[in-house]
Design a protein around this motif. Structure first.
Motif, mmCIF file in Angstrom:
data_model
loop_
_atom_site.group_PDB
_atom_site.id
_atom_site.type_symbol
_atom_site.label_atom_id
_atom_site.label_comp_id
_atom_site.label_asym_id
_atom_site.label_seq_id
_atom_site.Cartn_x
_atom_site.Cartn_y
_atom_site.Cartn_z
ATOM 1 N N PRO A 86 -23.127 7.305 9.597
ATOM 2 C CA PRO A 86 -22.749 6.874 9.114
ATOM 3 C C PRO A 86 -21.530 7.761 7.457
ATOM 4 N N THR A 87 -21.169 9.340 7.510
ATOM 5 C CA THR A 87 -20.489 9.611 6.441
ATOM 6 C C THR A 87 -19.288 9.040 7.243
ATOM 7 N N LEU A 88 -19.212 9.182 8.370
ATOM 8 C CA LEU A 88 -17.401 9.055 8.879
ATOM 9 C C LEU A 88 -17.540 7.384 8.858
ATOM 10 N N ALA A 89 -18.532 6.747 8.888
ATOM 11 C CA ALA A 89 -17.863 5.460 8.506
ATOM 12 C C ALA A 89 -17.423 4.630 7.334
ATOM 13 N N LEU A 90 -18.254 5.779 6.131
ATOM 14 C CA LEU A 90 -18.000 5.772 4.763
ATOM 15 C C LEU A 90 -16.221 6.520 4.966
ATOM 16 N N ALA A 91 -16.340 7.581 5.613
ATOM 17 C CA ALA A 91 -14.966 8.092 4.999
ATOM 18 C C ALA A 91 -13.302 7.330 5.542
ATOM 19 N N ALA A 92 -14.063 7.021 6.965
ATOM 20 C CA ALA A 92 -12.913 6.354 6.692
ATOM 21 C C ALA A 92 -12.648 4.386 6.314
ATOM 22 N N LEU A 93 -13.425 3.764 5.631
ATOM 23 C CA LEU A 93 -13.504 2.853 5.151
ATOM 24 C C LEU A 93 -13.011 3.558 3.791
ATOM 25 N N ALA A 94 -13.274 4.081 3.009
ATOM 26 C CA ALA A 94 -12.825 4.898 1.313
ATOM 27 C C ALA A 94 -11.039 4.785 1.178
ATOM 28 N N SER A 95 -10.794 6.044 3.165
ATOM 29 C CA SER A 95 -9.658 6.598 3.001
ATOM 30 C C SER A 95 -8.778 5.315 3.610
ATOM 31 N N THR A 96 -8.912 4.399 3.685
ATOM 32 C CA THR A 96 -8.493 3.385 4.657
ATOM 33 C C THR A 96 -7.670 2.401 3.244
ATOM 34 N N LEU A 97 -9.185 2.636 1.589
ATOM 35 C CA LEU A 97 -8.473 1.742 0.767
ATOM 36 C C LEU A 97 -7.765 1.803 -0.101
ATOM 37 N N ALA A 98 -8.546 3.577 -0.051
ATOM 38 C CA ALA A 98 -7.768 4.010 -0.722
ATOM 39 C C ALA A 98 -6.095 4.006 -0.895
ATOM 40 N N VAL A 99 -5.741 4.228 0.752
ATOM 41 C CA VAL A 99 -4.405 4.630 1.379
ATOM 42 C C VAL A 99 -3.682 2.847 0.720
ATOM 43 N N LEU A 100 -4.521 1.912 1.199
ATOM 44 C CA LEU A 100 -3.867 0.309 0.453
ATOM 45 C C LEU A 100 -3.952 0.589 -0.822
ATOM 46 N N LEU A 101 -4.202 0.782 -1.522
ATOM 47 C CA LEU A 101 -4.629 0.653 -2.667
ATOM 48 C C LEU A 101 -4.013 1.379 -3.570
ATOM 49 N N SER A 102 -3.048 2.728 -3.097
ATOM 50 C CA SER A 102 -2.454 3.495 -3.243
ATOM 51 C C SER A 102 -0.838 2.901 -2.932
ATOM 52 N N LEU A 103 -0.805 2.644 -1.514
ATOM 53 C CA LEU A 103 0.861 1.992 -1.298
ATOM 54 C C LEU A 103 1.206 1.227 -2.364
ATOM 55 N N ALA A 104 0.188 -0.064 -1.916
ATOM 56 C CA ALA A 104 0.577 -0.772 -3.492
ATOM 57 C C ALA A 104 0.748 -0.689 -4.383
ATOM 58 N N ALA A 105 0.460 0.131 -5.334
ATOM 59 C CA ALA A 105 0.394 0.424 -6.739
ATOM 60 C C ALA A 105 1.302 0.531 -6.727
ATOM 61 N N GLY A 106 2.424 2.263 -5.833
ATOM 62 C CA GLY A 106 3.006 2.462 -5.626
ATOM 63 C C GLY A 106 4.242 1.625 -5.556
ATOM 64 N N LEU A 107 3.648 0.783 -4.441
ATOM 65 C CA LEU A 107 5.582 0.278 -4.208
ATOM 66 C C LEU A 107 5.435 -0.945 -5.471
ATOM 67 N N LEU A 108 4.951 -1.751 -6.200
ATOM 68 C CA LEU A 108 4.817 -2.992 -7.289
ATOM 69 C C LEU A 108 5.135 -2.200 -8.134
ATOM 70 N N THR A 109 5.203 -1.035 -8.605
ATOM 71 C CA THR A 109 5.540 -0.586 -10.365
ATOM 72 C C THR A 109 6.403 0.330 -10.000
ATOM 73 N N ALA A 110 6.672 1.229 -8.147
ATOM 74 C CA ALA A 110 7.838 1.943 -9.303
ATOM 75 C C ALA A 110 8.824 1.855 -9.651
ATOM 76 N N GLY A 111 9.613 2.157 -10.611
ATOM 77 C CA GLY A 111 11.171 1.311 -10.778
ATOM 78 C C GLY A 111 11.007 0.595 -11.930
ATOM 79 N N ARG A 112 9.679 0.016 -12.245
ATOM 80 C CA ARG A 112 9.470 -0.425 -13.169
ATOM 81 C C ARG A 112 8.667 -0.079 -14.396
ATOM 82 N N ARG A 113 9.455 -0.141 -15.963
ATOM 83 C CA ARG A 113 8.784 0.366 -16.781
ATOM 84 C C ARG A 113 6.956 0.299 -17.168
ATOM 85 N N ARG A 114 7.526 -0.738 -17.156
ATOM 86 C CA ARG A 114 6.118 -1.074 -18.021
ATOM 87 C C ARG A 114 5.183 -1.510 -17.258
#
Length: 316
Positions: free
Chosen positions: A105-133
């Motif tokens: 159960p912990t491996l399943a939770l950690a795997a999904l949480a890590s995947t979501l964190a990577v996807l969310l951070s990549l999306a946020a970083g790519l979409l907002t980098a270089g855009r001041r506001r």
């Protein structure tokens, strides 16, 4: 011997020392707690009057608790190298077996949480980098998420998605829907610093001359980020990802308890509450080993994302 092989061997040796240091600190810290393990083993919490000195002495002899502390430590290490994490004082089962039963159960939770964190951070970083506001607004949200305790995030998600909107179940039911909210609880505070690091790294790369050349070819801003800038910006991102894994392990204990999920985190909470020292020590050992292995893999991934690195591992 090749310098690259030497550096790999050095990094592995340092990782082994890290695991040994964590085990040593946890062992002596638990032994310094003013609790006699013999009372715990004998069930003194429920019927202390019936326990005689003879019974306690027999337990200490059986578990080598009457030996000097350094000798107890060496005995534990000798069993550990053979894959023996000892016996649980309370459940009277091998610690390794108890951990293996709760690992899935912990491996399943950690795997999904890590995947979501990577996807969310990549999306946020790519979409907002270089855009001041957009970057300033995202930075404020990330600061709030990174500063909010995990249990508060979990409580708010439960209130919104389970109580008010009733989209996901409140407590664990053993299905995928029950995994979404706990995974988000861990992923959101993990994604926040990852997005911040990626955004800053991308903005530094976007100022490099080769980016100007890519833009001159008529590529869109997003295409330039994906095809040219992202690869060069991933090294600090991967470093932060390795550090974030430690927070993920710590947050799992709170999250599993909050959502009523089985797993290693909840097992650790119960072991600490019931003063089951071998189980606590075994969980610390396994968690440290997992943290070290993940960071080793990330170190080896540096070369894959940046061919300019001259060795597989960064300087230790």
């Amino acid at each position: 011997m090749d310098a690259r092989v030497l550096r790999i061997a050095r990094r592995v040796a340092l990782s082994a020392l890290t695991v040994l240091g964590a085990i040593t600190a946890a062992f002596f810290a638990l032994r310094l707690v003013p609790i006699d393990p013999a009372f715990v083993i004998a069930g003194a919490g429920s019927d202390a009057v019936a326990i005689t000195p003879e019974v306690l002495q027999a337990i200490r002899t059986e578990y080598h608790l009457d030996q000097p502390l350094p000798l107890q430590y060496l005995l534990y290490l000798s069993r550990l190298v053979q894959g023996d994490l000892g016996m649980s004082y309370i459940q009277e089962q091998p610690v390794l077996q108890l951990i293996a039963e709760q690992a899935r159960p912990t491996l399943a939770l950690a795997a999904l949480a890590s995947t979501l964190a990577v996807l969310l951070s990549l999306a946020a970083g790519l979409l907002t980098a270089g855009r001041r506001r957009a970057g300033a607004l995202a930075g404020m949200v990330e600061l709030v998420l990174a500063s909010t305790p995990v249990f508060w995030i979990g409580f708010l998600l439960m209130l919104l998605f389970s109580v008010w909107w009733q989209v996901f179940p409140l407590l664990d039911k053993g299905d995928l829907r029950s995994l979404i909210l706990p995974a988000l609880t861990l992923a959101l505070p993990m994604a926040a610093p990852l997005a911040q690091v990626l955004r800053r790294s991308l903005e530094d790369v976007l100022e490099q001359p080769f980016i100007m050349t890519a833009r001159a070819r008529g590529l869109s801003v997003l295409a330039v980020k994906l095809r040219h800038a992202l690869r060069h910006a991933l090294v600090p991102y991967l470093t932060m990802l390795g550090f974030s894994f430690g927070a993920l392990l710590g947050g799992a204990a709170i999250t599993e308890t909050l959502f009523g999920r089985p797993g290693l985190g909840r097992l650790l909470v119960n072991a600490v509450t019931r003063q089951d020292m071998p189980l606590v020590l075994g969980l610390v050992t396994v968690s440290t080993l997992a943290f070290v292995i993940v960071n080793l893999l990330i170190d080896f991934a540096y070369l894959l994302v940046d061919h300019r690195l001259k060795s597989v591992l960064p300087p230790a």
